[in-house]
Design an enzyme around this catalytic site. Structure first.
Site, PDB file in Angstrom:
ATOM      1  N   SER A 135       0.708  -1.072  -0.216  1.00 37.57           N
ATOM      2  CA  SER A 135       0.120   0.042   0.021  1.00 37.57           C
ATOM      3  C   SER A 135       0.818   1.224  -0.046  1.00 37.57           C
ATOM      4  CB  SER A 135      -0.926   0.030   1.204  1.00 37.57           C
ATOM      5  OG  SER A 135      -0.137  -0.229   2.694  1.00 37.57           O
ATOM      6  N   LYS A 188      10.755  -6.728   4.601  1.00 41.22           N
ATOM      7  CA  LYS A 188      10.816  -6.318   3.172  1.00 41.22           C
ATOM      8  C   LYS A 188      11.513  -5.200   2.700  1.00 41.22           C
ATOM      9  CE  LYS A 188       7.693  -3.385   3.290  1.00 41.22           C
ATOM     10  NZ  LYS A 188       7.373  -2.176   2.697  1.00 41.22           N
TER      11      LYS A 188
END
Ligand SMILES: NC(=O)c1ccc[n+]([C@@H]2O[C@H](COP(=O)([O-])OP(=O)(O)OC[C@H]3O[C@@H](n4cnc5c(N)ncnc54)[C@H](O)[C@@H]3O)[C@@H](O)[C@H]2O)c1
Length: 335
Positions: A135, A188
């Site tokens: 997002s 990540k």
């Protein structure tokens, strides 16, 4: 419609506030820094990070913690470096019925805590959830279709957040694996920095595909050793968030990596990006966590060496390619 108060009005806090306000909720947006609120009040727009997107009228900008009175949801969107400080400021002010939703990513330096662990230690919220997934603020603020995950130890709390926050532009799945979601969301960013370094060095798609695939294996290995479920890393908060962060120019982590790959030092790159680069601090925390949990993290360790020890990315990548021969899936069986 719900009463939602939000702490942190950077790119992500503002984008989520706009998304929730467009869905009809009453949103109060607070910042630790009153001068930040003054600018947003004046402009009714986040000119630096979300230019051209006007704050709907049902967003109230405030520097008063009175905004916590009677709120049904308290959403926290501050970078990991400021999380403990902000939580300490609101200690004792959060009502027992308020559902606290963390939307920040990262690991705390020193303690190596996930953001939920910091929040729980300081605030002890009765009802708590974590919302994360692929997002970018810039896209959520433009109502680009987006899917994320809301995780909680109490699945009923996750379902309540899903019921309230989901709308036709923002799809939410529930999960009970908060640790998996948070480790995916934090780790990540380290792999994204590395993807940027490879891009900055002019390496190609093969390198990036290898990095992302071996990166998710490494993230899962560490996460599972720390209590997460392996399958979470195949979902939106794992591979999903990794894809979005490693491939997009919206990612500050990738942008910082590109500059490092082009020859800038880590410090210079972060100064140039001039925004929070969570992957930088997370690389150190992940390196420390790997040592503590005795988990092999070749990519994270390589990132640490480049970011903190000044190692040459070319040499580090050569070393990664020359590691001892392995079977591709052996570590998936490690528990
Ligand atoms: N930007 C995105 O697209 C995005 C998407 C998902 C999650 N996140 C995560 O959300 C969190 C916030 O990201 P952002 O993009 O809004 O960051 P940002 O740098 O745009 O803004 C963060 C806000 O937090 C506050 N802040 C900054 N430093 C602080 C400190 N030391 N103490 C207290 N408050 C401080 C300020 O109000 C600032 O506006 C990060 O953990 C990030 O990884 C960001």
């Amino acid at each position: 419609m719900a009463k939602v108060s939000m702490l942190g009005c950077g790119g992500w806090g503002s984008a989520v506030a706009i998304m929730l306000a467009r869905a009809g909720h009453d949103v109060k947006l607070w910042s630790f820094f009153p001068e930040e609120i003054e600018v947003l009040k004046r402009d009714r727009e986040h000119k630096k990070l979300l230019p051209g997107i006007v704050f709907p009228e049902n967003i109230e900008l405030t520097d008063s913690l009175d905004c916590l009175d009677g709120c049904e949801f308290l959403v926290i969107a501050v970078p990991s470096v400021g999380m403990r400080k902000v939580c300490e400021k609101i200690r004792g002010l959060v009502g027992g019925d308020t559902i606290v939703v963390n939307i920040s990513k990262g690991l705390e330096q020193g303690t190596l805590y996930r953001m939920s662990e910091v929040i729980k230690e300081v605030l002890s919220p009765k009802k708590f959830a974590v919302l994360c997934g692929p997002s970018h603020a810039e896209e959520v603020a433009r109502s680009v279709p987006t899917a994320c995950v809301v995780s909680s130890d109490d699945i009923e709390v996750a379902k309540t957040v899903q019921e309230t926050f989901m709308n036709p532009h923002f799809r939410l799945y529930t999960s009970d694996d908060m640790a998996g979601a948070e480790y995916g969301a934090a780790l990540k960013n380290v792999i994204a920095l590395c993807a940027g370094i490879c891009d900055g060095m002019g390496y190609g798609d093969n390198t990036k595909a290898a990095l992302m695939t071996r990166g998710i294996a490494e993230m899962a290995r560490l996460g599972v050793a720390l209590g997460a479920k392996v399958e979470t890393f195949s979902g939106l908060t794992g591979i999903g968030d990794l894809i979005v962060t490693c491939t997009s120019m919206h990612s500050r982590n990738r942008r910082a990596g590109i500059l490092i790959g082009q020859g800038y030092s880590a410090k210079e790159a972060i100064e140039k990006v001039n925004m929070v680069v969570e992957g930088y601090t997370t690389a150190k925390a992940a390196y420390d966590l790997g040592k503590k949990a005795d988990v092999e993290l070749p990519i994270t360790n390589a990132a640490y060496n480049v970011l903190y020890e000044g190692a040459d990315p070319k040499v580090v990548i050569d070393d990664l390619m020359r590691r001892p021969k392995k079977h591709e899936v052996e570590e998936l069986y490690l528990k």
